[in-house]
Motif scaffolding. Structure first.
Motif, PDB file in Angstrom:
ATOM      1  N   UNK A 234      76.636  26.700  50.889  1.00 53.60           N
ATOM      2  CA  UNK A 234      75.381  25.946  50.938  1.00 53.60           C
ATOM      3  C   UNK A 234      75.364  24.897  49.829  1.00 53.60           C
ATOM      4  N   UNK A 235      75.782  25.303  48.629  1.00 58.91           N
ATOM      5  CA  UNK A 235      75.800  24.371  47.492  1.00 58.91           C
ATOM      6  C   UNK A 235      76.762  23.213  47.757  1.00 58.91           C
ATOM      7  N   UNK A 236      77.934  23.524  48.301  1.00 57.46           N
ATOM      8  CA  UNK A 236      78.923  22.477  48.579  1.00 57.46           C
ATOM      9  C   UNK A 236      78.452  21.546  49.705  1.00 57.46           C
ATOM     10  N   UNK A 237      77.877  22.108  50.749  1.00 60.05           N
ATOM     11  CA  UNK A 237      77.474  21.305  51.913  1.00 60.05           C
ATOM     12  C   UNK A 237      76.271  20.415  51.617  1.00 60.05           C
ATOM     13  N   UNK A 238      75.298  20.934  50.865  1.00 62.17           N
ATOM     14  CA  UNK A 238      74.043  20.214  50.690  1.00 62.17           C
ATOM     15  C   UNK A 238      73.799  19.759  49.254  1.00 62.17           C
ATOM     16  N   UNK A 239      74.720  20.109  48.352  1.00 61.50           N
ATOM     17  CA  UNK A 239      74.583  19.756  46.940  1.00 61.50           C
ATOM     18  C   UNK A 239      73.233  20.218  46.392  1.00 61.50           C
ATOM     19  N   UNK A 240      72.824  21.410  46.828  1.00 59.10           N
ATOM     20  CA  UNK A 240      71.555  21.997  46.413  1.00 59.10           C
ATOM     21  C   UNK A 240      71.748  23.480  46.174  1.00 59.10           C
ATOM     22  N   UNK A 241      70.832  24.049  45.409  1.00 58.01           N
ATOM     23  CA  UNK A 241      70.864  25.473  45.099  1.00 58.01           C
ATOM     24  C   UNK A 241      70.004  26.230  46.110  1.00 58.01           C
ATOM     25  N   UNK A 242      70.594  27.180  46.817  1.00 56.07           N
ATOM     26  CA  UNK A 242      69.880  27.917  47.856  1.00 56.07           C
ATOM     27  C   UNK A 242      68.708  28.694  47.273  1.00 56.07           C
ATOM     28  N   UNK A 243      68.885  29.295  46.113  1.00 54.18           N
ATOM     29  CA  UNK A 243      67.794  30.058  45.508  1.00 54.18           C
ATOM     30  C   UNK A 243      66.582  29.152  45.243  1.00 54.18           C
ATOM     31  N   UNK A 244      66.822  27.990  44.695  1.00 55.78           N
ATOM     32  CA  UNK A 244      65.717  27.057  44.433  1.00 55.78           C
ATOM     33  C   UNK A 244      65.053  26.617  45.735  1.00 55.78           C
ATOM     34  N   UNK A 245      65.845  26.406  46.774  1.00 49.92           N
ATOM     35  CA  UNK A 245      65.278  26.005  48.060  1.00 49.92           C
ATOM     36  C   UNK A 245      64.442  27.133  48.669  1.00 49.92           C
ATOM     37  N   UNK A 246      64.911  28.367  48.538  1.00 49.52           N
ATOM     38  CA  UNK A 246      64.141  29.509  49.041  1.00 49.52           C
ATOM     39  C   UNK A 246      62.823  29.611  48.282  1.00 49.52           C
ATOM     40  N   UNK A 247      62.876  29.444  46.963  1.00 46.89           N
ATOM     41  CA  UNK A 247      61.656  29.503  46.151  1.00 46.89           C
ATOM     42  C   UNK A 247      60.688  28.403  46.572  1.00 46.89           C
ATOM     43  N   UNK A 248      61.219  27.232  46.893  1.00 44.59           N
ATOM     44  CA  UNK A 248      60.365  26.118  47.305  1.00 44.59           C
ATOM     45  C   UNK A 248      59.757  26.273  48.683  1.00 44.59           C
ATOM     46  N   UNK A 249      60.392  27.049  49.550  1.00 45.57           N
ATOM     47  CA  UNK A 249      59.948  27.149  50.938  1.00 45.57           C
ATOM     48  C   UNK A 249      59.267  28.465  51.299  1.00 45.57           C
ATOM     49  N   UNK A 250      59.263  29.431  50.385  1.00 44.73           N
ATOM     50  CA  UNK A 250      58.690  30.738  50.697  1.00 44.73           C
ATOM     51  C   UNK A 250      57.763  31.164  49.568  1.00 44.73           C
ATOM     52  N   UNK A 251      57.086  32.301  49.765  1.00 43.87           N
ATOM     53  CA  UNK A 251      56.199  32.800  48.719  1.00 43.87           C
ATOM     54  C   UNK A 251      56.017  34.306  48.866  1.00 43.87           C
ATOM     55  N   UNK A 252      55.402  34.889  47.864  1.00 41.61           N
ATOM     56  CA  UNK A 252      55.003  36.295  47.917  1.00 41.61           C
ATOM     57  C   UNK A 252      56.150  37.277  48.018  1.00 41.61           C
ATOM     58  N   UNK A 253      55.843  38.388  48.692  1.00 41.95           N
ATOM     59  CA  UNK A 253      56.827  39.465  48.839  1.00 41.95           C
ATOM     60  C   UNK A 253      58.068  39.000  49.600  1.00 41.95           C
ATOM     61  N   UNK A 254      57.839  38.140  50.585  1.00 39.16           N
ATOM     62  CA  UNK A 254      58.963  37.628  51.376  1.00 39.16           C
ATOM     63  C   UNK A 254      59.934  36.867  50.477  1.00 39.16           C
ATOM     64  N   UNK A 255      59.407  36.011  49.623  1.00 37.06           N
ATOM     65  CA  UNK A 255      60.244  35.253  48.695  1.00 37.06           C
ATOM     66  C   UNK A 255      61.004  36.187  47.760  1.00 37.06           C
ATOM     67  N   UNK A 256      60.303  37.168  47.208  1.00 36.01           N
ATOM     68  CA  UNK A 256      60.958  38.105  46.277  1.00 36.01           C
ATOM     69  C   UNK A 256      62.074  38.884  46.964  1.00 36.01           C
ATOM     70  N   UNK A 257      61.843  39.268  48.228  1.00 34.37           N
ATOM     71  CA  UNK A 257      62.881  39.989  48.949  1.00 34.37           C
ATOM     72  C   UNK A 257      64.108  39.115  49.182  1.00 34.37           C
ATOM     73  N   UNK A 258      63.882  37.867  49.592  1.00 39.06           N
ATOM     74  CA  UNK A 258      65.010  36.964  49.834  1.00 39.06           C
ATOM     75  C   UNK A 258      65.802  36.714  48.548  1.00 39.06           C
ATOM     76  N   UNK A 259      65.106  36.489  47.442  1.00 44.56           N
ATOM     77  CA  UNK A 259      65.784  36.230  46.174  1.00 44.56           C
ATOM     78  C   UNK A 259      66.559  37.465  45.735  1.00 44.56           C
ATOM     79  N   UNK A 260      65.977  38.646  45.921  1.00 48.25           N
ATOM     80  CA  UNK A 260      66.683  39.884  45.564  1.00 48.25           C
ATOM     81  C   UNK A 260      67.967  40.033  46.388  1.00 48.25           C
ATOM     82  N   UNK A 261      67.871  39.769  47.676  1.00 48.04           N
ATOM     83  CA  UNK A 261      69.053  39.868  48.534  1.00 48.04           C
ATOM     84  C   UNK A 261      70.099  38.823  48.162  1.00 48.04           C
TER      85      UNK A 261
END
Length: 92
Positions: free
Chosen positions: A31-58
């Motif tokens: 993901x970082x190579x293809x989009x020159x972006x950090x997936x964790x930061x993108x997940x944080x920007x697009x999600x919230x709450x328990x769902x966000x915490x679960x995705x970041x943990x995974x």
């Protein structure tokens, strides 16, 4: 924004929940190579709450991958996955 993934949270959950730690690391690197972006930061920007915490943990890719398991934890995890599916279904 999760470029290339859009808002397909279900696909992201499937990838993060069904792949090995090594595959998650490779996915994150790709993901970082293809989009020159950090997936964790993108997940944080697009999600919230328990769902966000679960995705970041995974995304940390540090799950125990041993073959031994505790049946009690399996039951609890199964319930959590079911609740997550309900949340995703309501969000879509």
């Amino acid at each position: 924004m999760l470029q290339g993934l859009g808002t397909d949270e279900q696909a992201l959950v499937e990838v993060l929940c069904t792949r090995t730690n090594a595959q998650i690391v490779a996915f994150t690197d790709a993901y970082r190579r293809m989009f020159n972006k950090d997936l964790e930061k993108d997940i944080i920007g697009d999600t919230s709450g328990h769902f966000q915490r679960m995705l970041i943990a995974l995304l940390q890719a540090n799950r125990d991958e041993s073959k031994e398991f505790d049946q009690t934890k399996v039951s609890v995890s199964g319930n959590a996955v079911f609740k997550l599916r309900v949340i995703i279904k309501k969000a879509t």
